[in-house]
Enzyme design. Structure first.
Site, PDB file in Angstrom:
ATOM      1  N   ASP A 253     -17.196  -3.748  -2.240  1.00  0.00           N
ATOM      2  CA  ASP A 253     -18.116  -3.017  -1.379  1.00  0.00           C
ATOM      3  C   ASP A 253     -19.254  -2.403  -2.195  1.00  0.00           C
ATOM      4  O   ASP A 253     -19.133  -2.268  -3.428  1.00  0.00           O
ATOM      5  CB  ASP A 253     -17.312  -1.903  -0.669  1.00  0.00           C
ATOM      6  CG  ASP A 253     -17.870  -1.543   0.696  1.00  0.00           C
ATOM      7  OD1 ASP A 253     -19.032  -1.871   0.958  1.00  0.00           O
ATOM      8  OD2 ASP A 253     -17.128  -0.926   1.489  1.00  0.00           O
TER       9      ASP A 253
ATOM     10  N   ASP B  36     -20.081  -3.246   9.836  1.00  0.00           N
ATOM     11  CA  ASP B  36     -19.080  -2.222  10.122  1.00  0.00           C
ATOM     12  C   ASP B  36     -18.926  -2.014  11.624  1.00  0.00           C
ATOM     13  O   ASP B  36     -18.041  -1.282  12.063  1.00  0.00           O
ATOM     14  CB  ASP B  36     -19.478  -0.892   9.466  1.00  0.00           C
ATOM     15  CG  ASP B  36     -19.032  -0.827   8.013  1.00  0.00           C
ATOM     16  OD1 ASP B  36     -18.330  -1.750   7.566  1.00  0.00           O
ATOM     17  OD2 ASP B  36     -19.382   0.148   7.326  1.00  0.00           O
TER      18      ASP B  36
HETATM   19  C1  GLA Z   1     -17.846   0.469   3.990  1.00  0.00           C
HETATM   20  C2  GLA Z   1     -17.279  -0.863   4.443  1.00  0.00           C
HETATM   21  C3  GLA Z   1     -16.103  -0.620   5.362  1.00  0.00           C
HETATM   22  C4  GLA Z   1     -15.059   0.196   4.640  1.00  0.00           C
HETATM   23  C5  GLA Z   1     -15.656   1.482   4.127  1.00  0.00           C
HETATM   24  C6  GLA Z   1     -14.687   2.205   3.236  1.00  0.00           C
HETATM   25  O1  GLA Z   1     -18.449   1.157   5.033  1.00  0.00           O
HETATM   26  O2  GLA Z   1     -18.261  -1.626   5.065  1.00  0.00           O
HETATM   27  O3  GLA Z   1     -15.573  -1.838   5.808  1.00  0.00           O
HETATM   28  O4  GLA Z   1     -14.534  -0.574   3.588  1.00  0.00           O
HETATM   29  O5  GLA Z   1     -16.836   1.262   3.373  1.00  0.00           O
HETATM   30  O6  GLA Z   1     -15.194   3.358   2.728  1.00  0.00           O
END
Ligand code: GLA
Length: 733
Positions: free
Chosen positions: A471, A541
């Site tokens: 990420d 997300d």
């Molecule tokens: C980001 C990712 C999510 C999750 C969060 C965790 O927003 O896109 O899928 O992994 O971080 O903090």
């Protein structure tokens, strides 16, 4: 008298030049060709890009599109530098060691190399008329996929460093009556929203200056349709996608003569690059394709190419997984996770992914305000460590994956205290945290080592970790590097991405089999440059199925479904509050790489059993969805409020059809569509899949139809209510 002699000499020169036939340089794939003409010491001309020609020889006796050869100045150049009469956006602008700011590139030679049975590389060598500055324009033609990737290398032997102010990866001049540009914009939880617009004189620019998460607001990919808006099956369409995970700039300059000048590459904004004598500068690759039969083929070209050349393990099926994020967020202990693993195994899910929240001791990661950078398991939450959980998953017959965000650091972490010099910042200026975190300076080789080691160390926690979710949750502001010299700060944008790619290269060399998900707050890093090191990407997300239809539609215009992580989450949806049926959520996620992202115990009544069946159903259709050809049938952007697509296996023996209702339709309204991509001469049985309580939407369920009928007459479905949906298996009999 003198004047007469001069005129005579000029005439002789012109006749001489006319007499000399230009070299024709053709770059060809199965169905497409790009043609340049060039004479030594003259500017090279961009002649043509489109459907493959029977022969290229005619270019030899013509200037640009029938103009006299002497009109060279007016013809579009292969790679126009700032200098001479090039007033448009330049592909290259350089300040030479003596302060001269113009460059005039002329042709030197070209060279073709057959790399393998599918790939040919053509290098066209140019140089400045006056200075020892050399520009090589590289084209790699991928025959079967109809893709050309273009990039440029520059070097010089001037006495002192030169400064590159801007350098494109590709320049494409097009000439038509009108141009329709389709591009994809958005923001967090709203990525890849499509916009098509008719271009007018002037310049339209698509760019990012965010450095990281550079694709969250606009993707560096476009479609360009000539004379009419792009449609699926007819018309000339060009497609481009820059394989670069940092700042980029795509400009579409509609000039005074009606030519559209498409310039694609890194963003020149605050990015001057000092290039030392002998040093080679390489631009990112621009991935280009063309179709004379609409934009559907453009997507299929990109998908085929990506699965073969720009996706890790693109020939394999991706697993169905349960991700812990929306089901547990930061609040879990060992039991929360082993319960989830039990449920995942029971569902028939193939992998469990432990998301954020598992690390940090002095600064435990119990929220997004602490712990990033300290990649040791949190002993309080998980006293038996990651290995215990990974073994537990394997003992239940499923694989184990884990989340990391190794480019980042929370101010509240051991790492931030230990290495303040690794943090991206503008000298003494305050750094504003974004999601409470700072960015590590990947232009620094020490930081590259740290990030690569983080990856190794996390994997070393258990031999049963076989998947990493990588990420990156902030972008760059108040840019600056303590590693780069004060007078070379503008190199940061390029060096950061190079540093990132260096880490990816090292990781891939060491861990070729590990599956890696590309994530950056969702789809904030979605480009072919990064994707080639990954197995899949987290498109957004936003897991709300209605929004996902649009996000997946946009993403899949360029990037294949196999790589599109799509998860069924709970209802009401956590991002939007929208309530949707579980079937709809499954039917939308099944059009990508299906997964789940919820607390399984939140499923109520018969939902648990339905989810189990949904997963079983996906296993049946997965090879077609992940490895087949995408045919978009009805766009969710159409006013009618339906959306439909299908995937067809390469041998056309099987297809999977999806249709969704996005709003309420009148009771008498049926959704009708024609299928596509089937073999008209074969017969197909249609079976409705993933039905709820035995309710079917297609009256011909179980019947046999010819491909011809399905593609010419089509089908009609009873899916009129909001979030009704239908999945049909179309199997040759
Ligand atoms: C980001 C990712 C999510 C999750 C969060 C965790 O927003 O896109 O899928 O992994 O971080 O903090």
């Amino acid at each position: 008298m003198k004047r007469r002699i001069l005129n005579f000499l000029l005439l002789l020169f012109a006749v001489g030049a006319l007499g000399q036939t230009p070299e024709i340089i053709g770059i060809e794939t199965k169905d497409m060709a790009m043609v340049f003409t060039a004479k030594p010491n003259e500017m090279a001309t961009f002649q043509y890009w489109g459907s493959k020609l029977n022969a290229n020889a005619e270019f030899a006796s013509r200037g640009f599109k029938g103009q006299p050869d002497t009109q060279q100045d007016a013809a579009p150049q292969l790679f126009p530098a700032y200098g001479g009469r090039h007033y448009l956006n330049p592909a290259l602008r350089v300040t030479h060691e003596d302060g001269v700011i113009t460059t005039e590139l002329v042709y030197v030679s070209s060279q073709k190399t057959q790399l393998d049975e599918n790939r040919t590389e053509t290098v066209i060598k140019l140089k400045d008329k006056l200075y020892p500055l050399f520009v090589d324009v590289h084209f790699i033609a991928y025959k079967a996929e109809n893709i050309i990737s273009e990039y440029v290398t520059v070097f010089h032997s001037e006495k002192k460093p030169i400064v590159i102010a801007n350098i494109a990866s590709s320049y494409i001049p097009l000439h038509a009556d009108s141009y329709y540009l389709t591009h994809f914009y958005g923001t967090w939880a709203h990525e890849m929203q499509m916009k098509e617009e008719k271009l007018t004189p002037g310049t339209k620019t698509i760019e990012s200056k965010k450095g990281v998460r550079a694709t969250q607001s606009e993707n560096p990919s476009f479609l360009l349709s000539l004379n009419n808006p792009a449609s699926e099956n007819v018309g000339e369409v060009y497609g481009g996608s820059l394989a670069w995970s940092g700042n980029y700039n795509l400009s579409f300059e509609f000039d005074e003569s009606g030519v559209l000048n498409v310039m694609s590459g890194m963003n020149p904004f605050a990015a001057e690059y000092q290039l030392k004598p002998g040093q080679i500068f390489k631009t990112p690759e621009m991935i280009l394709t063309y179709s004379s039969t609409g934009k559907g083929q453009i997507s299929r070209n990109f998908h085929d190419w990506s699965r073969r050349y720009a996706l890790a393990h693109g020939d394999k099926l991706n697993p169905i997984l349960l991700n812990s994020w929306e089901g547990a967020y930061f609040s879990f202990n060992e039991k929360t996770l082993t319960d989830m693993i039990d449920n995942a195994a029971n569902f028939g899910i193939e992998m469990f992914v432990l998301d954020d929240g598992w690390f940090g001791n002095a600064y435990p990661r119990n929220g997004d305000n602490a712990g990033l950078g300290d990649w040791q398991v949190n002993a309080k939450k998980l006293p038996r460590g990651i290995n215990y959980l990974a073994d537990y998953a394997v003992s239940k017959g499923i694989r184990f994956g884990i989340w990391i965000e190794p480019e980042m650091v929370n101010p509240e972490s051991d790492l931030a205290k230990k290495h303040p010099e690794w943090i991206v910042k503008s000298g003494k200026r305050d750094i504003l945290p974004m999601r409470n975190q700072w960015l590590l300076d990947l232009s620094n080789p020490q930081v590259q080592d740290f990030v690569a080691k983080t990856f190794d160390d996390v994997l070393a926690m258990s031999p049963n970790i076989t998947y990493i979710k990588w990420d990156a949750n902030r972008h760059v502001d108040n840019v600056g590097s303590e590693y780069l010299p004060p007078n070379e700060q503008t190199k940061f944008w390029y060096e950061y991405v190079k540093g990132l790619y260096n880490v990816y290269e090292r990781i891939r060399a060491k861990h070729p089999d590990i599956e890696i998900q590309l994530c950056s707050s969702g789809g904030g890093r979605l480009d072919f440059g990064a994707l080639k090191y990954h197995d899949e990407y987290w498109a957004s997300d936003n897991t709300n199925a209605l929004d996902r239809i649009f996000i997946q539609y946009g993403s899949n215009t360029f990037f294949p479904a196999q790589a599109t992580a799509a998860h069924v989450s709970t209802s009401p949806n956590h991002q939007t509050g929208m309530i949707t049926p579980l079937k709809f959520r499954f039917d939308v996620a099944m059009a990508g790489r299906l997964g789940m992202e919820l607390q399984p115990t939140d499923l109520k009544g018969d939902e648990y059993e339905f989810a189990k069946k949904g997963i079983e159903c996906y296993k049946q259709i997965r090879p077609v969805v992940q490895l087949g050809d995408l045919y978009r049938l009805v766009s969710p952007y159409d006013e009618n409020g339906w959306s439909s697509l299908m995937y067809v296996s390469k041998d056309k023996a099987q297809a999977v059809f999806f249709a969704y209702s996005l709003k309420y339709h009148a009771r008498t309204a049926y959704f009708e569509t024609k299928m596509n991509g089937l073999n008209p001469d074969r017969n197909y049985k249609i079976t409705e899949l993933n039905t709820r309580n035995g309710q079917t939407s297609f009256y011909g369920n179980g019947k046999v139809y010819s491909g011809d009928y399905l593609m010419k007459v089509g089908i009609s479905l009873n899916i009129g209510n909001p979030f009704d949906s239908s999945v049909l298996l179309v199997s040759e009999i």
